[in-house]
Design an enzyme around this catalytic site. Structure first.
Site, PDB file in Angstrom:
ATOM      1  N   LYS A   1       1.111  -0.936  -0.481  1.00  0.00           N
ATOM      2  CA  LYS A   1       0.077  -0.007   0.153  1.00  0.00           C
ATOM      3  C   LYS A   1       1.259   0.892  -0.156  1.00  0.00           C
ATOM      4  CE  LYS A   1      -4.051  -2.291   2.375  1.00  0.00           C
ATOM      5  NZ  LYS A   1      -4.637  -1.865   3.566  1.00  0.00           N
TER       6      LYS A   1
ATOM      7  N   GLU B   1     -10.222 -10.438  -6.954  1.00  0.00           N
ATOM      8  CA  GLU B   1      -9.723  -8.718  -6.297  1.00  0.00           C
ATOM      9  C   GLU B   1      -8.808  -9.382  -8.103  1.00  0.00           C
ATOM     10  OE1 GLU B   1      -9.877  -8.942  -2.156  1.00  0.00           O
ATOM     11  OE2 GLU B   1      -8.266  -9.168  -3.012  1.00  0.00           O
TER      12      GLU B   1
ATOM     13  N   HIS C   1      -2.310  -5.288   1.435  1.00  0.00           N
ATOM     14  CA  HIS C   1      -3.402  -6.394   1.435  1.00  0.00           C
ATOM     15  C   HIS C   1      -3.528  -7.935   1.069  1.00  0.00           C
ATOM     16  CE1 HIS C   1      -7.497  -7.184   0.207  1.00  0.00           C
ATOM     17  NE2 HIS C   1      -6.714  -7.681  -0.761  1.00  0.00           N
TER      18      HIS C   1
ATOM     19  N   THR D   1      -5.223  -7.221  11.263  1.00  0.00           N
ATOM     20  CA  THR D   1      -5.384  -5.466  10.175  1.00  0.00           C
ATOM     21  C   THR D   1      -4.826  -4.621  11.361  1.00  0.00           C
ATOM     22  OG1 THR D   1      -7.851  -6.465   9.907  1.00  0.00           O
ATOM     23  CG2 THR D   1      -7.919  -4.035  10.019  1.00  0.00           C
TER      24      THR D   1
ATOM     25  N   PHE E   1     -14.967   4.156   8.099  1.00  0.00           N
ATOM     26  CA  PHE E   1     -13.762   4.499   7.625  1.00  0.00           C
ATOM     27  C   PHE E   1     -13.734   3.787   6.167  1.00  0.00           C
ATOM     28  CE2 PHE E   1     -13.458  -0.287   8.327  1.00  0.00           C
ATOM     29  CZ  PHE E   1     -13.232  -0.694   6.998  1.00  0.00           C
TER      30      PHE E   1
ATOM     31  N   ASN F   1      -2.375   0.175   6.671  1.00  0.00           N
ATOM     32  CA  ASN F   1      -0.817  -0.901   7.837  1.00  0.00           C
ATOM     33  C   ASN F   1      -0.165  -1.724   6.624  1.00  0.00           C
ATOM     34  OD1 ASN F   1      -3.421  -1.217   5.991  1.00  0.00           O
ATOM     35  ND2 ASN F   1      -4.760  -3.148   7.735  1.00  0.00           N
TER      36      ASN F   1
ATOM     37  N   TYR G   1     -12.985  -1.958  -3.127  1.00  0.00           N
ATOM     38  CA  TYR G   1     -12.585  -2.237  -1.524  1.00  0.00           C
ATOM     39  C   TYR G   1     -14.178  -2.536  -1.274  1.00  0.00           C
ATOM     40  CZ  TYR G   1      -8.150  -2.184   0.381  1.00  0.00           C
ATOM     41  OH  TYR G   1      -7.242  -2.354   0.432  1.00  0.00           O
TER      42      TYR G   1
ATOM     43  N   ARG H   1      -2.324 -14.291   4.320  1.00  0.00           N
ATOM     44  CA  ARG H   1      -2.924 -13.656   5.685  1.00  0.00           C
ATOM     45  C   ARG H   1      -2.186 -14.601   6.093  1.00  0.00           C
ATOM     46  NH1 ARG H   1      -7.074  -9.702   4.621  1.00  0.00           N
ATOM     47  NH2 ARG H   1      -7.215 -10.309   7.003  1.00  0.00           N
TER      48      ARG H   1
HETATM   49  P1  IDP Z   1      -7.686  -6.447   6.078  1.00  0.00           P
HETATM   50  O1  IDP Z   1      -6.950  -6.216   5.457  1.00  0.00           O
HETATM   51  O2  IDP Z   1      -6.560  -7.519   7.457  1.00  0.00           O
HETATM   52  O3  IDP Z   1      -8.431  -7.819   5.408  1.00  0.00           O
HETATM   53  P2  IDP Z   1     -10.655  -4.928   6.331  1.00  0.00           P
HETATM   54  O4  IDP Z   1     -11.040  -5.043   7.652  1.00  0.00           O
HETATM   55  O5  IDP Z   1     -10.968  -5.981   5.072  1.00  0.00           O
HETATM   56  O6  IDP Z   1      -8.665  -5.539   6.645  1.00  0.00           O
HETATM   57  O7  IDP Z   1     -10.499  -4.095   6.231  1.00  0.00           O
HETATM   58  C1  IDP Z   1      -9.845  -3.118   4.477  1.00  0.00           C
HETATM   59  C2  IDP Z   1      -8.645  -1.918   5.172  1.00  0.00           C
HETATM   60  O8  IDP Z   1      -9.650  -0.862   5.447  1.00  0.00           O
HETATM   61  C3  IDP Z   1      -7.985  -2.084   6.570  1.00  0.00           C
HETATM   62  O9  IDP Z   1      -6.409  -3.896   5.279  1.00  0.00           O
HETATM   63  C4  IDP Z   1      -7.688  -0.817   6.441  1.00  0.00           C
HETATM   64  O10 IDP Z   1      -6.330  -0.205   5.746  1.00  0.00           O
HETATM   65  C5  IDP Z   1      -9.005  -0.672   6.767  1.00  0.00           C
HETATM   66  N1  IDP Z   1      -9.727  -0.478   7.851  1.00  0.00           N
HETATM   67  C6  IDP Z   1      -9.830  -1.635   8.206  1.00  0.00           C
HETATM   68  N2  IDP Z   1     -10.485  -0.922   9.162  1.00  0.00           N
HETATM   69  C7  IDP Z   1     -10.359  -0.118   9.841  1.00  0.00           C
HETATM   70  C8  IDP Z   1     -10.910   1.061  10.497  1.00  0.00           C
HETATM   71  O11 IDP Z   1     -11.804   0.467  11.960  1.00  0.00           O
HETATM   72  N3  IDP Z   1     -10.223   2.552  10.780  1.00  0.00           N
HETATM   73  C9  IDP Z   1      -9.535   2.648   9.684  1.00  0.00           C
HETATM   74  N4  IDP Z   1      -8.648   1.526   8.796  1.00  0.00           N
HETATM   75  C10 IDP Z   1      -9.906   0.783   8.351  1.00  0.00           C
HETATM   76 MG    MG Z   2     -10.055  -7.551   3.904  1.00  0.00          MG
END
Ligand code: IDP
Ligand code: MG
Length: 133
Positions: free
Chosen positions: A9, A126, A115, A91, A57, A112, A49, A85
């Site tokens: 990212k 995807e 992905h 996350t 968010f 973070n 997304y 994963r």
């Molecule tokens: P993942 O990337 O671990 O699968 P997801 O729940 O699918 O997590 O969320 C997608 C992305 O959205 C996350 O990787 C992060 O960048 C962002 N994200 C997820 N939850 C939050 C949150 O509570 N606050 C802000 N950003 C979030």
């Molecule tokens: Mg996800």
């Protein structure tokens, strides 16, 4: 052999840690089948997304993912989806296991660094969104 979609990212590309992250991926036994440096358009980010549309968010996520270049990769390995994963960690880096990519490199739960697809159906979807069929 199973395939998964990985993204490095914008926060990671901006900090010049593409190489460190790819080294972790290769050291874990993944084979890189496709790779490109690209910038997501707003339209592409929203499509990618779509499952998060409506969450609090969502707008922040789209702004972040379109803020700079990303690296997209198709990775191959046995059990690639679950295995990747596991390599990236949860996350939120605060709760991620030691020696995972997010524990080592993520800034916080929003920014973070990486992905990874979370299921076979999403991996297929995807990969086609990013690389076409
Ligand atoms: P993942 O990337 O671990 O699968 P997801 O729940 O699918 O997590 O969320 C997608 C992305 O959205 C996350 O990787 C992060 O960048 C962002 N994200 C997820 N939850 C939050 C949150 O509570 N606050 C802000 N950003 C979030
Ligand atoms: Mg996800």
């Amino acid at each position: 052999m199973e395939k998964t979609l990985a993204l490095i990212k914008p926060d990671a590309v901006q900090r010049n840690i593409i190489g460190m992250i790819i080294a972790m991926i290769e050291n874990d036994g993944f084979v890189i089948k496709k790779m490109k440096l690209m910038k997501m358009s707003e339209e592409l980010a929203k499509k990618f997304y779509a499952v998060h549309d409506g969450k609090e968010f969502f707008n922040k996520l789209i702004t972040y993912m379109t803020s700079g270049d990303i690296v997209a990769l198709v990775l191959e390995k046995e059990n690639a989806i679950l295995s990747y994963r596991k390599l990236i960690g949860s996350t939120d880096p605060k709760t991620a296991d030691d020696n995972t990519i997010r524990k080592l490199y993520a800034i916080d739960k929003s920014f973070n660094s990486v992905h990874g697809s979370d299921s076979a159906i999403n991996a297929k979807n995807e990969i086609s969104i990013i690389f076409g069929n």
